[in-house]
Scaffold this motif. Structure first.
Motif, mmCIF file in Angstrom:
data_model
loop_
_atom_site.group_PDB
_atom_site.id
_atom_site.type_symbol
_atom_site.label_atom_id
_atom_site.label_comp_id
_atom_site.label_asym_id
_atom_site.label_seq_id
_atom_site.Cartn_x
_atom_site.Cartn_y
_atom_site.Cartn_z
ATOM 1 N N GLN A 233 0.837 -1.189 0.000
ATOM 2 C CA GLN A 233 0.000 0.000 0.000
ATOM 3 C C GLN A 233 0.878 1.246 0.000
ATOM 4 O OE1 GLN A 233 -2.209 -0.354 3.678
ATOM 5 N NE2 GLN A 233 -0.515 0.310 4.937
ATOM 6 N N GLY A 234 0.264 2.366 -0.335
ATOM 7 C CA GLY A 234 0.949 3.650 -0.251
ATOM 8 C C GLY A 234 0.227 4.537 0.734
ATOM 9 N N VAL A 235 0.972 5.215 1.597
ATOM 10 C CA VAL A 235 0.382 6.088 2.619
ATOM 11 C C VAL A 235 0.904 7.500 2.433
ATOM 12 C CG1 VAL A 235 0.069 6.522 5.080
ATOM 13 C CG2 VAL A 235 0.254 4.170 4.245
ATOM 14 N N CYS A 236 -0.001 8.439 2.311
ATOM 15 C CA CYS A 236 0.342 9.859 2.227
ATOM 16 C C CYS A 236 -0.151 10.542 3.493
ATOM 17 C CB CYS A 236 -0.310 10.486 0.990
ATOM 18 S SG CYS A 236 -0.099 12.286 0.857
ATOM 19 N N SER A 237 0.714 11.320 4.118
ATOM 20 C CA SER A 237 0.374 12.006 5.363
ATOM 21 C C SER A 237 0.421 13.514 5.147
ATOM 22 C CB SER A 237 1.358 11.598 6.469
ATOM 23 O OG SER A 237 1.102 12.310 7.660
ATOM 24 N N ASN A 245 3.872 14.222 3.199
ATOM 25 C CA ASN A 245 4.770 13.096 3.011
ATOM 26 C C ASN A 245 4.067 12.178 2.026
ATOM 27 O OD1 ASN A 245 5.903 10.200 3.896
ATOM 28 N ND2 ASN A 245 7.395 11.774 4.391
ATOM 29 N N THR A 246 4.582 12.071 0.809
ATOM 30 C CA THR A 246 3.854 11.464 -0.302
ATOM 31 C C THR A 246 3.855 9.935 -0.235
ATOM 32 O OG1 THR A 246 5.777 11.321 -1.752
ATOM 33 C CG2 THR A 246 4.581 13.420 -1.712
ATOM 34 N N ASN A 382 2.720 10.398 -7.455
ATOM 35 C CA ASN A 382 2.277 9.424 -8.457
ATOM 36 C C ASN A 382 2.512 7.968 -8.048
ATOM 37 O OD1 ASN A 382 5.053 9.313 -8.717
ATOM 38 N ND2 ASN A 382 5.113 10.421 -10.664
ATOM 39 N N PHE A 383 3.045 7.721 -6.861
ATOM 40 C CA PHE A 383 3.127 6.370 -6.295
ATOM 41 C C PHE A 383 3.791 5.384 -7.263
ATOM 42 C CE2 PHE A 383 0.514 2.622 -4.369
ATOM 43 C CZ PHE A 383 1.566 2.303 -3.539
ATOM 44 N N ASN A 384 4.999 5.739 -7.723
ATOM 45 C CA ASN A 384 5.712 4.841 -8.643
ATOM 46 C C ASN A 384 7.085 4.437 -8.121
ATOM 47 O OD1 ASN A 384 7.150 7.193 -8.931
ATOM 48 N ND2 ASN A 384 7.045 7.258 -11.175
#
Length: 519
Positions: A233-237, A245-246, A382-384
């Protein structure tokens, strides 16, 4: 209790069976528990609210000798009082007492009406106080599927309809049986353990074809149903004077006071991924000063499955759904979207793994499942897995200027006057004389032997420490801001599975009483 002893109070009983601590949860009322006064008790003990439960000539009269109504009546009065007579809370207790009486074989007489606790039945079904007749089901395509069921309140299907899963459908639209398992019309499933065969129920027939899971997916079970599940998963705060924090763990600060796209699904054509959008509206942060130059989140809006859900600052225990204000919790579209509370956060969760949290004050998180890698855009990136190209503009080009990046994702709102933040020397700075003391206070986050030491391996504390120093330095209420900054790191660490030691005390960042109402 857990140790075998008898509890002396209900609070002691509950505490002994607690599994784990959720941030913000407490073991009971931190001040005198709310209750009814004599005037409220008299009002809510009438037949318009809870009085039907104990009325000796009422619909539950035959049950009183079997099940004492006193406990149900007290529960009803308590709940109705908490909601000050709104929300039809009495209906929940009346329904519970009805079920308890019917389970004992006692007759309950009609008590619902169009004006009082009207039954809400799904389409193609109707309400019955006693569903003693046989219930038709698609699984055997028979009107005698469940004969002999106990008399209970329910919503049996209308004539000509059969139960398919939890829906009533025309008899000619029933689903399919495959290897002893029933599947609804249009339902897709994977019969093999590797998801290499995908089958679909269509017009009563199962059709199968070769298949495979997509990138960043693996075959697995979810809710006892096999399907291709996302990996990771990806977490952005987003916290404070918005510090981002991307998804790819790149940190920056953008202090715009407008409405911006935090994250949305991009380039989804040709995939089976669900479209979504998360928008954050910021406002000038007057908690810091009477002439603020920085901003903080005012509301979070999530658009998914045709719904628009809004969590607004200070709207405690509430959510806007398509323009209508509702109490939490909410379950929408048969559970595809839920809105609830976890500790200090309001949480929007979807069935495909999108998770958005907001503490209604300071801290927002957006979590996307791993199969959205390279398929997101907005202020969360962009979560790459490549920090070098994090700041992608809507037209696909890239920039290294934070203000240009942020402004490009602004959502125009008619009639709203806002700014896209400061840049360079125009941004407020920390007073050098105060900075050293503040750095010492915020060092609790980075202390290698402190309460967050176990977090450092799962979440780099550096950006959280820097954000803490900046926000506390600019705040007129240093202690409050310090606690919010530390709590932001704590929440993100705990969500990633890190273990946090106790860091609060009665004299330092004590949890406020309102946290009780979030639990």
């Amino acid at each position: 209790m857990r140790d075998g002893r008898q509890a002396s109070t209900s609070e002691e009983l509950g505490q002994s069976w607690k599994l784990a601590s959720v941030p913000g949860c407490v073991d009971g009322c931190s001040s005198p528990c709310p209750g009814c006064n004599s005037t409220q008790t008299a009002l809510y003990n009438t037949s318009s609210y809870c009085g039907l439960i104990s009325d000796p000539a009422g619909p539950f009269r035959d049950c009183h000798s079997t099940i004492d109504p006193t406990g149900f009546l007290n529960d009803c009065l308590y709940d109705v009082c908490l909601y000050q007579g709104s929300g039809s809370m009495q209906c929940k207790t009346l329904t519970a007492y009805t079920a308890a009486c019917q389970l004992q074989g006692v007759t309950v007489y009609p008590w619902r009406s169009a004006q009082f606790c009207a039954a809400q039945c799904p389409s193609n079904s109707h309400y019955e106080l006693c569903t003693s007749s046989c219930l038709g089901s698609c699984e055997s395509n028979s009107t005698t599927s469940y004969c002999g069921a106990q008399c209970m309140e329910g919503c049996p299907c209308d004539e000509g309809y059969l139960l398919s899963g939890d829906k009533c459908v025309p008899a000619n639209q029933c689903g399919c049986m495959y290897e002893g398992v029933y599947y609804q019309q249009g339902q897709a499933f994977y019969p093999d353990t590797n998801c290499q065969m995908k089958c679909t129920c269509s017009n009563g027939t199962v059709q199968c074809q070769q298949s495979s899971c997509g990138p960043y997916e693996a075959c697995g079970l979810k809710n006892n149903v096999r399907s291709c599940q996302p990996v990771g998963q990806g977490v952005c705060s987003i916290s404070g004077d918005p510090h981002y924090n991307t998804f790819d763990n790149s940190s920056y600060t953008f202090q715009g006071t407008c409405t911006y796209v935090a994250a949305e699904g991009c380039n989804l054509n040709g995939t089976q991924l669900t479209s979504f959008s998360v928008v954050v509206e910021n406002e000038l942060w007057y908690d810091l000063s009477s002439d603020p130059q920085v901003s903080v989140a005012k509301l979070v809006a999530v658009e998914v499955y045709g719904l628009v859900l809004i969590l607004r600052r200070n709207d405690i225990n509430m959510v806007w759904v398509n323009g209508v204000l509702h109490h939490l919790p909410q379950s929408l579209l048969n559970g595809a979207v839920t809105v609830s509370q976890e500790g200090t956060n309001d949480v929007i969760l979807t069935d495909f793994g999108l998770r958005v949290t907001y503490d209604l004050v300071y801290h927002v998180t957006v979590t996307v499942p791993g199969n959205y890698r390279g398929k997101t855009c907005g202020l969360c990136g962009n979560f790459n897995n490549n920090q070098a190209d994090e700041f992608q503009l809507p037209d696909g080009s890239f920039t290294k200027n934070f203000q240009t990046f942020g402004a490009a994702w602004k959502v125009p709102v008619p009639g709203v006057v806002c700014q896209d933040g400061c840049s360079g020397d125009l941004c407020p700075t920390c007073n050098v004389s105060a900075k050293a003391a503040i750095e010492t206070k915020c060092a609790l986050i980075t202390n290698p032997t402190g309460p967050f030491a176990a977090c450092h391996d799962v979440l780099d504390p550096t950006s959280y420490y820097n954000d803490c120093v900046y926000d506390v330095c600019l705040s007129k209420d240093e202690q409050s801001m310090l606690c919010k900054s530390i709590a932001a790191y704590m929440l993100d660490c705990q969500y990633l599975g890190g273990q946090v030691q106790n860091w609060r005390s009665p004299s330092f960042c004590r949890e406020s009483a309102h946290f009780y109402y979030y639990t």
